[in-house]
Design a protein around this motif. Structure first.
Motif, PDB file in Angstrom:
ATOM      1  N   CYS A 105       0.082   2.978   4.140  1.00 40.17           N
ATOM      2  CA  CYS A 105       0.449   2.568   5.292  1.00 40.17           C
ATOM      3  C   CYS A 105       1.797   1.555   5.029  1.00 40.17           C
ATOM      4  N   CYS A 158      -6.943   1.338   4.188  1.00 42.10           N
ATOM      5  CA  CYS A 158      -6.700   2.881   3.893  1.00 42.10           C
ATOM      6  C   CYS A 158      -7.820   3.331   3.170  1.00 42.10           C
ATOM      7  N   CYS A 185       0.948  -1.037   0.057  1.00 44.92           N
ATOM      8  CA  CYS A 185       0.062  -0.018   0.054  1.00 44.92           C
ATOM      9  C   CYS A 185       0.848   1.193   0.205  1.00 44.92           C
ATOM     10  N   CYS A 228      -4.508  -0.057   0.240  1.00 46.48           N
ATOM     11  CA  CYS A 228      -5.134  -1.093   0.949  1.00 46.48           C
ATOM     12  C   CYS A 228      -6.523  -1.025   1.163  1.00 46.48           C
TER      13      CYS A 228
HETATM   14 ZN   LIG Z   1      -2.812   1.021   3.531  1.00 44.33          ZN
END
Ligand SMILES: [Zn+2]
Length: 263
Positions: A6, A39, A3, A36
């Protein structure tokens, strides 16, 4: 896939729209896993607020865009309720709870009135997060060279709520030339139907500017950090009212070579 926010390895199920679907973007997206699911889901909080409680809601109504659920746009900026036409007709907006002090007669013959609408309804932090996510995602999609060249850790930490509650940005009263399109010849067509432009300018090593244009609204921010020098250097007169959130306006007078002056 890792991602880009994050940095966790993930197997996402959903596709991230770089410009939210509720702005009218269907095709300018990232492949699964670039953002992801965790998120992606957490972004919907600030996206919702930025889209319905700021000046963006006016433009979305004006364009007759449907929401993600296929409904006409509705929003609220302070006490003013803003509603699009139920048949998605363009340029038809209904206002409720209009404060008479925001109305001004502009043509006594026809009775035409001008309505002053505020830009934000405590939505500055949401708008800044929306700008930063669109900025990083569009660079990843269309300008990998820039994405790899710079360090976006301050942006990532802010989006992940690890540092501070806001990030400075300016609106369309603040103009600056020499921006280039982020989408290129190869992917520009994906944004054809959305009324928006995504642009960048490499101002200096400390400042990578991102500009989002949506209809008549323009917002600009530095994707690398909260430094205000680029704003001070532009010597923007009248007032510094284009800078948001408001508390940054006091700082602008003391940064850089103090090029800001009162009109
Ligand atoms: Zn993420």
């Amino acid at each position: 896939m890792k991602c880009i926010f994050c940095e966790n390895i993930n197997r996402a199920k959903s596709i991230e729209h770089i410009v939210p679907e509720s702005f009218g973007n269907k095709n300018y997206t990232l492949e699964k896993g670039v953002v992801c699911d965790k998120c992606n889901n957490s972004f919907s909080n600030f996206e919702g607020k930025a889209l319905t409680n700021s000046v963006f809601v006016m433009e979305r109504c004006r364009f007759g865009i449907a929401t993600k659920k296929g409904k006409p746009v509705k929003g609220k900026v302070n006490d003013l309720v803003v509603q699009a036409d139920s048949d998605f007709k363009k340029n038809l907006i209904t206002f409720k709870s209009v404060d008479p002090k925001n109305l001004k007669l502009i043509d006594p013959k026809t009775g035409a009135m001008a309505l002053t609408v505020e830009t934000f309804d405590k939505s500055e932090s949401a708008v800044s997060k929306l700008l930063l996510t669109m900025g990083l995602e569009s660079l990843y999609k269309s300008q990998k060279g820039l994405y790899n060249k710079y360090d976006f850790s301050e942006l990532r930490d802010y989006i992940m709520n690890r540092n501070g509650i806001d990030w400075p940005f300016v609106d369309s009263q603040f103009t600056m030339p020499s921006f280039k399109s982020i989408p290129t010849f190869y992917d520009k067509h994906l944004l054809n139907k959305a009324h928006c432009k995504l642009q960048f300018r490499e101002y200096n090593t400390n400042t990578l500017l991102f500009k989002f244009v949506y209809g008549g609204v323009e917002m600009m921010t530095n994707l690398l950090n909260r430094d205000l020098e680029w704003i001070a250097e532009q010597n923007f007169t009248k007032s510094n009212s284009a800078l948001h959130p408001e508390h940054y306006r006091k700082k602008i007078k003391t940064v850089g070579n103090a090029s800001y002056e009162n009109p």
